[in-house]
Design a protein around this motif. Structure first.
Motif, PDB file in Angstrom:
ATOM      1  N   ASP A  92       0.828  -1.211   0.000  1.00  0.00           N
ATOM      2  CA  ASP A  92       0.000   0.000   0.000  1.00  0.00           C
ATOM      3  C   ASP A  92       0.863   1.261   0.000  1.00  0.00           C
ATOM      4  O   ASP A  92       0.405   2.334  -0.391  1.00  0.00           O
ATOM      5  N   PRO A 109     -12.525  -6.443   9.078  1.00  0.00           N
ATOM      6  CA  PRO A 109     -12.434  -6.999   7.722  1.00  0.00           C
ATOM      7  C   PRO A 109     -12.881  -8.464   7.725  1.00  0.00           C
ATOM      8  O   PRO A 109     -12.923  -9.111   8.779  1.00  0.00           O
ATOM      9  N   LEU A 123     -15.960  -1.490   1.333  1.00  0.00           N
ATOM     10  CA  LEU A 123     -15.206  -0.422   0.658  1.00  0.00           C
ATOM     11  C   LEU A 123     -16.030   0.141  -0.507  1.00  0.00           C
ATOM     12  O   LEU A 123     -16.132   1.363  -0.679  1.00  0.00           O
ATOM     13  N   PHE A 144      -4.878   0.540  -4.866  1.00  0.00           N
ATOM     14  CA  PHE A 144      -4.763  -0.506  -3.848  1.00  0.00           C
ATOM     15  C   PHE A 144      -3.329  -1.046  -3.869  1.00  0.00           C
ATOM     16  O   PHE A 144      -2.577  -0.810  -4.826  1.00  0.00           O
ATOM     17  N   GLN A 185      -1.446  -6.985  -2.600  1.00  0.00           N
ATOM     18  CA  GLN A 185      -1.990  -7.923  -1.598  1.00  0.00           C
ATOM     19  C   GLN A 185      -1.694  -7.385  -0.221  1.00  0.00           C
ATOM     20  O   GLN A 185      -0.760  -6.589  -0.048  1.00  0.00           O
ATOM     21  N   ALA A 186      -2.495  -7.835   0.764  1.00  0.00           N
ATOM     22  CA  ALA A 186      -2.201  -7.503   2.154  1.00  0.00           C
ATOM     23  C   ALA A 186      -1.346  -8.648   2.683  1.00  0.00           C
ATOM     24  O   ALA A 186      -1.709  -9.822   2.502  1.00  0.00           O
ATOM     25  N   ASP A 203      -3.260 -11.662   5.259  1.00  0.00           N
ATOM     26  CA  ASP A 203      -4.029 -12.782   4.714  1.00  0.00           C
ATOM     27  C   ASP A 203      -3.518 -13.236   3.345  1.00  0.00           C
ATOM     28  O   ASP A 203      -3.825 -14.316   2.882  1.00  0.00           O
ATOM     29  N   GLN A 235      -7.333 -10.371  -3.329  1.00  0.00           N
ATOM     30  CA  GLN A 235      -8.726 -10.415  -3.792  1.00  0.00           C
ATOM     31  C   GLN A 235      -9.405  -9.054  -3.866  1.00  0.00           C
ATOM     32  O   GLN A 235     -10.178  -8.784  -4.782  1.00  0.00           O
TER      33      GLN A 235
END
Ligand SMILES: Cc1cc2nc3c(=O)[nH]c(=O)nc-3n(C[C@H](O)[C@H](O)[C@H](O)COP(=O)(O)OP(=O)(O)OC[C@H]3O[C@@H](n4cnc5c(N)ncnc54)[C@H](O)[C@@H]3O)c2cc1C
Ligand SMILES: Nc1ncnc2c1ncn2[C@@H]1O[C@H](COP(=O)(O)O)[C@@H](O)[C@H]1O
Lengths: 266, 327
Positions: free
Chosen positions: A56, A107, A118, A132, A135-136, A139, A143
């Motif tokens: 991010d 979340p 969101l 965005f 990926q985070a 997790d 997606q």
């Protein structure tokens, strides 16, 4: 929902205005020791530092670059999370974002519930681009960006390593197996940033001070719906140490023999 | 009651990921006692490929052969998969966790309001529920999740299921091409580094190098070894050498690089930091070469040689060329 409205630009000649929203997430620092929770169905992040999701940072940096290139506009950072996510929003404000929105709620386990919250919060707002991360790193779902694109019905490019915007259209280079793929699309659109898209700036002391005075709106959204349920959390499969075949180049013939006959991988 | 598998093709030819995903589908379909249907969309030349899907266990193939599928347009592909879903109403939908699959699966799940488990390494059917195991936190933990509703959408990690034959006489049915108004993004394949080596995430063998190689030019040693090992071999790198600018980021293996699980992984001049291990500890067979007998990599390597990469690697190339010539 109070939308803070367009910043009061007094430019008489208004150049291309860029309103950008960046979705960010608070995650455990990747260096932190992650352990299996005592209940066997949770992850224990006790004592681990939490940070802005590394991917991010590229998204926030790209938003700031686009706004600077356009000369006018605003960068809004938004996250679905708890009060502790305010710190992450402040980090992005310190980098240079103009305003922040905390969507108060948990979340979801899978990406869809989070994406729904969101999309609900963003629909009806004015934006040229929503950025965005790829990926985070908690997790590792990969997606939410594509899901929000479907829910809002806007074009989107994921795993983007280079981006150029020209008025109301954009061109992105995506990482695919064996090379890059170039996609073109009209704004408003969604882009998910891969490492290498840019070099994220650090928040200066001036930025950190300024961030304290920037608007941070809170909106109660309720917890996101999870369509998946965590049944168990385990450590990765154990590896037992193998054997040292020998020393130096002379050990190679024996190694090759074992790889062919024992491991059967050659 | 059935399972739907998205069979990925590129340029009119099925990809390795397609046979792996069909195999995963066949294994699950057998445990659930249901039919396996593959949806295959591509340019007209794709038609000949549907037979291969039968060979890996597909009972039926929904075939969309049309120029509009020539390149991967997310909206067009999602429309086609949703059309297939409405035709057979599957309980489970499988995608490969390839670059395309990781982009397409979330879109289809969002349209169906269905849960998606990404990059799963194992799928089970337990007391009426679909259950899947997937890595999270950079591979530091493995999480087992259960689907609350239907359909269950999953993307399958490359190499988690090795492609296997399970011959079926697949019935091929035409999938009408939905007229997709939202061809939102025009796509064309960049000249990009069209390397002939596969992507690390999908390679049979990975030859990974670290700071022990001392400098970028020394990578020719690894390239020679990779050439000797054959076409399914990819080059990997530690973050140290990517950050030093010796190797591109898409070769980086590890927590902030790619997570790989190939049958054979060579760690050459790599110390074995936890962040690197997080990306390759699930490889089937790990070979390490390091001059330091205490290097942490030896704790996970199946076979190790303590020695200098500049002596050992050229000898490995020589021995493997000999081996390959005798094959
Ligand atoms: C947040 C975070 C994320 C990270 N993500 C990643 C990641 O995704 N991937 C990754 O790889 N790293 C990652 N790292 C970095 C990781 O911690 C290590 O720094 C890195 O993996 C070290 O790379 P290396 O083994 O090439 O170098 P070194 O650790 O310097 O090891 C070099 C090895 O080469 C050996 N050697 C030297 N000369 C020779 C020779 N002539 N012959 C044989 N052996 C020799 C040495 O004994 C040594 O073991 C991350 C770090 C952080 C903090
Ligand atoms: N709770 C959240 N709030 C805001 N953005 C999020 C959240 N979760 C994920 N995202 C965004 O979606 C990207 C991919 O996340 P994921 O799909 O969970 O891997 C992240 O890098 C963020 O940009």
């Amino acid at each position: 929902m109070k939308w803070l409205g367009r910043p009061e630009t007094t430019l008489n000649f208004v150049s291309e205005l860029m309103n950008i929203i960046v979705c960010i997430k608070r995650v455990p620092d990747s260096e932190g020791r992650i352990a299996v929770g005592g209940d066997g169905t949770s992850v224990d992040t006790q004592g681990v530092k939490f940070v802005l999701n590394p991917y991010d940072e590229f998204a926030v940096e790209e938003a700031l670059k686009l706004k600077e290139a356009a000369g006018a506009g605003s960068v809004t950072v938004i996250t679905l999370g708890g009060d502790d996510s305010k710190e992450t929003l402040r980090t992005a404000l310190a980098m240079g974002a103009d305003q922040a929105i905390l969507l108060k709620g948990k979340p979801s386990v899978d990406g869809l519930g989070t994406a729904e919250k969101l999309a609900e919060a963003i629909a009806g707002r004015e934006y040229d681009m929503i950025l965005f991360g790829k990926q985070a790193i908690d997790d590792d779902n990969l997606q939410v960006p594509a899901m929000v694109a479907e829910l809002l019905g806007v074009p989107s490019a994921t795993v983007v390593v280079s981006l150029s915007v020209d008025g109301k259209s954009a061109r992105a280079e995506r990482e695919v197996e064996g090379g890059h793929e170039i996609v073109e699309f009209d704004l408003p659109a969604i882009v998910a940033a891969q490492k290498g898209l840019n070099e994220p700036r650090y928040a200066s002391l001036k930025g950190i001070m300024a961030a304290k005075k920037k608007p941070l709106e809170e909106v109660d959204m309720g917890d996101a719906e999870s369509r998946l349920e965590v049944v168990q959390v385990m450590n990765p499969p154990e590896r037992t140490a193998g054997e040292i075949v020998g020393e130096g180049a002379d050990a190679v013939p024996e190694l090759v023999r074992k790889l062919r006959e024992e491991a059967k991988v050659l | 009651m059935s399972i739907l598998v998205f069979a990925e093709q590129r340029g009119g030819a099925l990809r390795q990921a397609a046979s792996e995903t069909v195999t995963a589908g066949r294994v699950l379909a057998d445990t659930m006692g249901v039919e396996l249907t593959a949806v295959l969309v591509g340019p007209p030349s794709i038609t000949g490929e549907s037979e291969k899907l039968g060979r890996h266990g597909a009972d039926k193939v929904l075939l969309g052969s049309d120029e509009v599928y020539g390149e991967y347009l997310p909206g067009v592909y999602a429309d086609a998969v949703v059309a297939a879903v409405t035709t057979i109403d599957p309980k489970v939908i499988l995608f490969p966790a390839s670059a395309l699959g990781k982009d397409l699966a979330p879109r289809v799940a969002a349209r169906l309001k269905a849960g998606l488990a990404s990059d799963v390494t194992e799928i089970r059917f337990e007391d009426g529920r679909i259950v899947a195991v997937r890595p999270a936190y950079g591979g530091k933990v493995y999480i087992t999740v259960a689907f609350k509703g239907e359909p269950a959408v999953l993307s399958v990690r490359p190499r988690a299921y090795m492609a296997e034959e399970a011959p079926r006489d697949a019935e091929v049915q035409e999938l009408a091409t939905p007229n997709s108004s939202q061809a939102l993004s025009k796509v064309h394949m960049a000249e990009g580094a069209a390397k002939e080596r596969p992507d690390v995430a999908e390679a049979e063998i990975i030859v990974a190098g670290g700071r022990g190689l001392q400098e970028a030019e020394k990578w020719s040693l690894l390239e020679d070894l990779a050439d000797a090992l054959g076409p399914g071999t990819a080059l990997g790198a530690s973050r140290a050498v990517v950050d030093a600018g010796w190797r591109p980021h898409d070769e980086q293996v590890g927590q902030t690089g790619k997570v790989v699980a190939p049958p054979l992984y060579f760690a050459l001049g790599i110390s074995g930091a936890i962040q690197h291990l997080a990306g390759m500890r699930t490889a089937k067979c790990i070979v390490a070469v390091n001059k330091d007998p205490e290097a942490p990599i030896f704790k996970v390597a199946d076979y190790g040689i303590v020695g200098d990469v500049f002596e050992v690697v050229p000898r490995m190339t020589e021995e493997i060329r000999k081996l390959r010539s005798e094959d």
